[in-house]
Design a protein around this motif. Sequence first.
Motif, PDB file in Angstrom:
ATOM      1  N   ILE A  13     -11.015   0.560  -0.961  1.00  0.00           N
ATOM      2  CA  ILE A  13     -10.891   0.989   0.440  1.00  0.00           C
ATOM      3  C   ILE A  13      -9.503   0.641   0.972  1.00  0.00           C
ATOM      4  CG2 ILE A  13     -11.721   0.546   2.789  1.00  0.00           C
ATOM      5  CD1 ILE A  13     -14.544   0.242   1.571  1.00  0.00           C
ATOM      6  N   GLY A  14      -8.996  -0.543   0.654  1.00  0.00           N
ATOM      7  CA  GLY A  14      -7.662  -0.947   1.091  1.00  0.00           C
ATOM      8  C   GLY A  14      -6.584  -0.049   0.512  1.00  0.00           C
ATOM      9  N   MET A  15      -6.707   0.284  -0.751  1.00  0.00           N
ATOM     10  CA  MET A  15      -5.722   1.148  -1.397  1.00  0.00           C
ATOM     11  C   MET A  15      -5.729   2.542  -0.773  1.00  0.00           C
ATOM     12  SD  MET A  15      -5.184   1.815  -5.466  1.00  0.00           S
ATOM     13  CE  MET A  15      -6.756   2.607  -5.675  1.00  0.00           C
ATOM     14  N   VAL A  16      -6.916   3.085  -0.511  1.00  0.00           N
ATOM     15  CA  VAL A  16      -7.019   4.394   0.125  1.00  0.00           C
ATOM     16  C   VAL A  16      -6.428   4.345   1.537  1.00  0.00           C
ATOM     17  CG1 VAL A  16      -8.662   6.094   1.036  1.00  0.00           C
ATOM     18  CG2 VAL A  16      -8.958   5.177  -1.272  1.00  0.00           C
ATOM     19  N   ALA A  17      -6.650   3.259   2.268  1.00  0.00           N
ATOM     20  CA  ALA A  17      -6.111   3.122   3.625  1.00  0.00           C
ATOM     21  C   ALA A  17      -4.581   3.070   3.591  1.00  0.00           C
ATOM     22  CB  ALA A  17      -6.676   1.865   4.286  1.00  0.00           C
ATOM     23  N   LEU A  22       0.613   5.796   4.440  1.00  0.00           N
ATOM     24  CA  LEU A  22       1.870   6.266   3.848  1.00  0.00           C
ATOM     25  C   LEU A  22       2.032   7.775   4.037  1.00  0.00           C
ATOM     26  CD1 LEU A  22       4.364   5.541   2.127  1.00  0.00           C
ATOM     27  CD2 LEU A  22       2.985   6.066   0.125  1.00  0.00           C
ATOM     28  N   VAL A  23       0.947   8.513   3.822  1.00  0.00           N
ATOM     29  CA  VAL A  23       0.997   9.969   4.015  1.00  0.00           C
ATOM     30  C   VAL A  23       1.295  10.296   5.469  1.00  0.00           C
ATOM     31  CG1 VAL A  23      -0.436  12.060   4.030  1.00  0.00           C
ATOM     32  CG2 VAL A  23      -0.441  10.555   2.039  1.00  0.00           C
ATOM     33  N   LEU A  24       0.668   9.590   6.404  1.00  0.00           N
ATOM     34  CA  LEU A  24       0.909   9.844   7.830  1.00  0.00           C
ATOM     35  C   LEU A  24       2.353   9.544   8.222  1.00  0.00           C
ATOM     36  CD1 LEU A  24      -2.362   8.512   9.510  1.00  0.00           C
ATOM     37  CD2 LEU A  24      -1.626  10.880   9.250  1.00  0.00           C
TER      38      LEU A  24
END
Length: 83
Positions: A13-17, A22-24
């Motif tokens: 979950i942390g990695m996805v967040a 980063l994408v934003l």
Amino acid sequence: MVSMNTNQIEGLIGMVAVLGILVLLVLPSVFGIVRDRRIDRQLREAQETADEEPAQKSSSRSTVPSTATWYAEGRRSKKLVSS
């Protein structure tokens, strides 16, 4: 079947967040670069077409100022006198 424990799920979950943030952060820059390249291409195309076309002939008819121009000139001259 692979089962994940709580630590692995929290890590995922942390990695996805982090990847989402980063994408934003990168997305506006990418949009700006794409927009700049599009504008550059349009300017290049406009320059090429302007180079190919012969210069336009000027009209032999005299130009008469429009009512809006006449009104604005009158207002400007009154403003200079009154101040």
